[in-house]
Design a protein around this motif. Structure first.
Motif, short mmCIF file in Angstrom:
data_model
loop_
_atom_site.label_atom_id
_atom_site.label_comp_id
_atom_site.label_asym_id
_atom_site.label_seq_id
_atom_site.Cartn_x
_atom_site.Cartn_y
_atom_site.Cartn_z
N ALA A 197 -7.66 11.16 32.14
CA ALA A 197 -7.95 12.15 33.18
C ALA A 197 -8.55 11.49 34.41
CB ALA A 197 -8.91 13.21 32.64
N LEU A 198 -9.45 10.53 34.21
CA LEU A 198 -10.06 9.85 35.34
C LEU A 198 -9.02 9.08 36.14
CD1 LEU A 198 -12.49 8.95 37.00
CD2 LEU A 198 -12.94 7.17 35.28
N ILE A 237 -5.80 9.66 36.41
CA ILE A 237 -4.94 10.60 37.14
C ILE A 237 -5.64 11.13 38.38
CG2 ILE A 237 -3.87 12.88 37.01
CD1 ILE A 237 -3.22 12.21 34.05
N HIS A 238 -6.91 11.50 38.22
CA HIS A 238 -7.62 12.06 39.37
C HIS A 238 -7.91 11.00 40.43
CE1 HIS A 238 -8.13 16.25 38.24
NE2 HIS A 238 -8.24 15.83 37.00
N LEU A 239 -8.10 9.75 40.02
CA LEU A 239 -8.26 8.68 41.00
C LEU A 239 -7.01 8.56 41.86
CD1 LEU A 239 -10.04 5.88 38.91
CD2 LEU A 239 -11.04 7.29 40.73
N LYS A 240 -5.85 8.67 41.22
CA LYS A 240 -4.59 8.61 41.98
C LYS A 240 -4.42 9.84 42.86
CE LYS A 240 -1.91 5.86 41.82
NZ LYS A 240 -1.76 4.61 42.61
N LEU A 241 -4.78 11.00 42.33
CA LEU A 241 -4.59 12.24 43.09
C LEU A 241 -5.46 12.30 44.34
CD1 LEU A 241 -4.33 14.89 40.22
CD2 LEU A 241 -2.48 14.05 41.70
N ILE A 242 -6.66 11.68 44.29
CA ILE A 242 -7.51 11.70 45.49
C ILE A 242 -7.18 10.55 46.44
CG2 ILE A 242 -9.38 12.82 44.25
CD1 ILE A 242 -10.86 10.16 44.22
#
Length: 248
Positions: free
Chosen positions: A96-97, A99-104
């Motif tokens: 999850a971390l 994925i969210h690093l990529k999304l931001i």
């Protein structure tokens, strides 16, 4: 692991109509963070929770679906059905971390900065905390790495496993989860820039790093890790701005 009964349930506050499911999510999340409820604890049925929170079954169901999606609760069916606080899952956290690093839109430079902080500390702790099983694993991965200098795809996998083995030898679960998340992000950036020449240098560096960990020299292990990652960071970022260059 056996599930724990709910010996003294928290006093849930009634949720205002304006917040409904969001209020339930916030309270249960806060209860986990405050250790008012713990992994494996039974919270009750959907019907019981909707009554305790003073909301409709639909609002309670929406909240529980959100909590389940966040990995905070587990919803079981059948004779032992109901809502339970979920067991922790470091792999899910890392995924999850990442994925969210990529999304931001996190940059490679930012990821390298975090990786350097994590792996320097891990190398220092590994030198201080490693046991014989850790050392045997590191030696085995390094031996495999040394035999793969002409097979770059397999070499890249083994090199990442060597770094992972160092973090595991630190015996820090939070460093390991963070390492996994960052490796998911960095691996696609690093792999295309690997060359045969860089493989030789990486093996030489890893041997020195293992020697420092074997001797229990935490300061030297951290210094060697910092030097390698700083060099890798500079070369990789140079490759991103100048594709004609090759990282090593």
């Amino acid at each position: 692991m056996a599930s724990k009964p709910l010996s003294s349930p928290p006093s849930w506050a009634a949720v205002p109509n304006a917040t409904l499911s969001g209020g339930i999510v916030a309270q249960i999340r806060a209860a986990v963070l405050n250790r008012e409820i713990v992994a494996g604890q039974f919270l009750g049925s959907e019907a019981a929770l909707s009554e305790q929170f003073g909301v409709s079954r639909m609002a309670a169901r929406d909240a529980l679906r959100t909590l389940e999606g966040l990995g905070i609760v587990e919803i079981r069916m059948g004779a032992r059905g109901g809502v339970w606080v979920a067991q922790g899952n470091p792999d899910r956290l890392a995924d999850a971390l990442a994925i969210h690093l990529k999304l931001i839109g996190i940059t490679s430079g930012e990821v390298f900065d975090a990786q350097m902080a994590i792996e320097e500390m891990a190398a220092r702790l590994a030198a201080e905390r490693r046991d014989e099983a850790d050392l045997e694993h590191l030696r085995a991965v390094l031996a495999e790495l040394s035999s793969l200098k002409s097979e770059l795809d397999r070499f890249a996998d083994a090199s990442m496993r060597f770094h992972e083995a160092i973090v595991r030898a630190s015996h820090s679960r939070i460093l390991l989860a963070q390492f996994h998340a960052l490796s998911f992000v960095l691996e696609p950036v690093l792999r295309p820039n690997l060359t045969s020449a860089s493989a030789v240098r990486i093996v030489r560096h890893h041997k020195l790093l293992l020697e420092a960990i074997e001797s229990g020299d935490g300061a030297q292990a951290a210094r060697l890790m910092q030097e390698r990652l700083a060099y890798q960071r500079a070369r990789t970022l140079s490759q991103e701005t100048d594709p004609a260059s090759r990282a090593d």
